[in-house]
Scaffold this active site. Sequence first.
Site, PDB file in Angstrom:
ATOM      1  N   ARG A 202       0.867  -1.090   0.093  1.00 49.16           N
ATOM      2  CA  ARG A 202      -0.489  -0.235   0.084  1.00 49.16           C
ATOM      3  C   ARG A 202       0.865   1.368  -0.088  1.00 49.16           C
ATOM      4  O   ARG A 202       0.644   2.503   0.012  1.00 49.16           O
ATOM      5  CB  ARG A 202      -0.834  -0.079   1.011  1.00 49.16           C
ATOM      6  CG  ARG A 202      -1.998   1.367   1.143  1.00 49.16           C
ATOM      7  CD  ARG A 202      -3.280   1.016   2.582  1.00 49.16           C
ATOM      8  NE  ARG A 202      -2.162   0.257   3.490  1.00 49.16           N
ATOM      9  CZ  ARG A 202      -2.075   1.308   4.825  1.00 49.16           C
ATOM     10  NH1 ARG A 202      -1.958   2.810   4.528  1.00 49.16           N
ATOM     11  NH2 ARG A 202      -1.269   1.291   6.041  1.00 49.16           N
TER      12      ARG A 202
ATOM     13  N   TYR B  42     -13.206  22.330 -12.637  1.00 46.29           N
ATOM     14  CA  TYR B  42     -13.551  20.977 -13.354  1.00 46.29           C
ATOM     15  C   TYR B  42     -14.997  21.191 -12.075  1.00 46.29           C
ATOM     16  O   TYR B  42     -14.956  21.174 -11.055  1.00 46.29           O
ATOM     17  CB  TYR B  42     -13.310  19.929 -12.409  1.00 46.29           C
ATOM     18  CG  TYR B  42     -13.075  18.539 -13.302  1.00 46.29           C
ATOM     19  CD1 TYR B  42     -13.775  18.584 -13.975  1.00 46.29           C
ATOM     20  CD2 TYR B  42     -12.798  17.275 -11.828  1.00 46.29           C
ATOM     21  CE1 TYR B  42     -14.120  17.340 -14.602  1.00 46.29           C
ATOM     22  CE2 TYR B  42     -13.238  16.210 -12.432  1.00 46.29           C
ATOM     23  CZ  TYR B  42     -13.324  15.686 -13.552  1.00 46.29           C
ATOM     24  OH  TYR B  42     -13.604  14.671 -13.243  1.00 46.29           O
TER      25      TYR B  42
ATOM     26  N   ASP C 156      -4.703  22.407 -10.585  1.00 44.12           N
ATOM     27  CA  ASP C 156      -4.907  21.444 -11.556  1.00 44.12           C
ATOM     28  C   ASP C 156      -4.375  21.453 -12.984  1.00 44.12           C
ATOM     29  O   ASP C 156      -4.354  22.697 -13.657  1.00 44.12           O
ATOM     30  CB  ASP C 156      -6.685  21.501 -11.289  1.00 44.12           C
ATOM     31  CG  ASP C 156      -7.351  20.239 -12.403  1.00 44.12           C
ATOM     32  OD1 ASP C 156      -6.062  19.827 -13.613  1.00 44.12           O
ATOM     33  OD2 ASP C 156      -7.952  19.456 -11.520  1.00 44.12           O
TER      34      ASP C 156
ATOM     35  N   LYS D 219      -6.098  11.542 -17.976  1.00 43.70           N
ATOM     36  CA  LYS D 219      -6.548  11.932 -19.700  1.00 43.70           C
ATOM     37  C   LYS D 219      -5.044  11.635 -20.493  1.00 43.70           C
ATOM     38  O   LYS D 219      -4.918  10.584 -20.667  1.00 43.70           O
ATOM     39  CB  LYS D 219      -6.197  13.480 -19.174  1.00 43.70           C
ATOM     40  CG  LYS D 219      -7.152  13.369 -18.095  1.00 43.70           C
ATOM     41  CD  LYS D 219      -8.830  12.852 -19.420  1.00 43.70           C
ATOM     42  CE  LYS D 219     -10.166  13.984 -18.288  1.00 43.70           C
ATOM     43  NZ  LYS D 219     -10.448  13.044 -16.723  1.00 43.70           N
TER      44      LYS D 219
END
Length: 389
Positions: free
Chosen positions: A56, A109, A180, A205
């Site tokens: 993890r 966004y 962002d 993306k």
Amino acid sequence: MQLETDLLHIGRPQSGPASVNPPVVRTSTVTFDSLAQMRDTKRRREQGERPFSYGRRGTPTTYALEDAVSRLEGAEQTLLTPSGVAAINLVLMTLARPGAQIIVADSVYQPLRRIVDGWLRPWGVRVDYFDGSVAHLQSLLTDDTCLVYTEVPGSLVYEMQDLPALAALTSAREIPLVVDNTWASGVLMQPLSLGATVSLMAGTKYVVGHSDVMMGSVSANGETGRRLREMAVTLGQSLSSDDAYLALRGLRTLACRMDAHGRHAEALGGWLCEQPRVARVHQPCRPEHPGHAWWQRDFRGSNGLLTLEFEREVSDAQVDALVDSLALFGIGSSWGGYESLALPCNVAAARSLSTEWSSRGPCLRLHVGLEAVEDLQADLAQAWQAVLR
């Protein structure tokens, strides 16, 4: 070396006969030869190192991707998350606090607004939106502003902002500025070099580039980077080694893919400006785009996104019919992959401060992929003829 060169070599095995890319290390448990070795690993981790200690917390595969994204973003360290929204939430969980104020750009966004209304406000965080200008931001700052969050360019219609000026204002007050950076994806702009505190991306993306992995990243320096890593571990945010391998493979070709996306979209944008029923084409690389001079100053190029704003007489039903008439453009809510996409967008619903969009024509967002521009243009032309002639 230049960024394009570094992205091909960073995170690869450095000595001996080895595979070109790092192997996929799939594990949860990491075993040690002795308790002393295990305790020494824990001590090194607490001192800020990144030893291989538990699945993890990261594997050699995810560490290779972290290093590559850090080079891409010009950061000391990067944290990987399962999606772009997870990256946003990691930053907010780390830097926002109940009772304090955060200020968010109005052009961010759209899912961030759901985070604001569904979590931050009920959690006791005061949230104000600003129009992207330095003057408006300055008027909203208070003694308990703990975070300013923006996206450059803005979502859907790509509003530009003077990022260095925003950074100078927030830095003088020691307020973290979060950007962002998905539109530029590091290869076109590096927010940290312009004064931002944190840069985050939806790696889903352009970094991945093949529409087959969900991934987010958060990059920062110094104490902020350390706090983000601690919070990522606390929240259990991690990325599988298989996804990291695919993202690293995509990142190797990011620079050349982005160059092709940009060239194709710029050519297609010029053609679309001349088509009937188009009021304007929103695209930062176009000289008439508001803030174009800031784009020229801060960015190395353009990507594959553009948004058509139609004349008011064009109906939503006509835009829908236009999209349904396209053969090469897929219909999908993401972007950044090799394929072209088309999707109507409601800008008015995604803005809180601007009321002008409710009286303007409908909008259609295109992501221009790697297909031949001539074929994409022909596809759009036949749809125009069928619906908007």
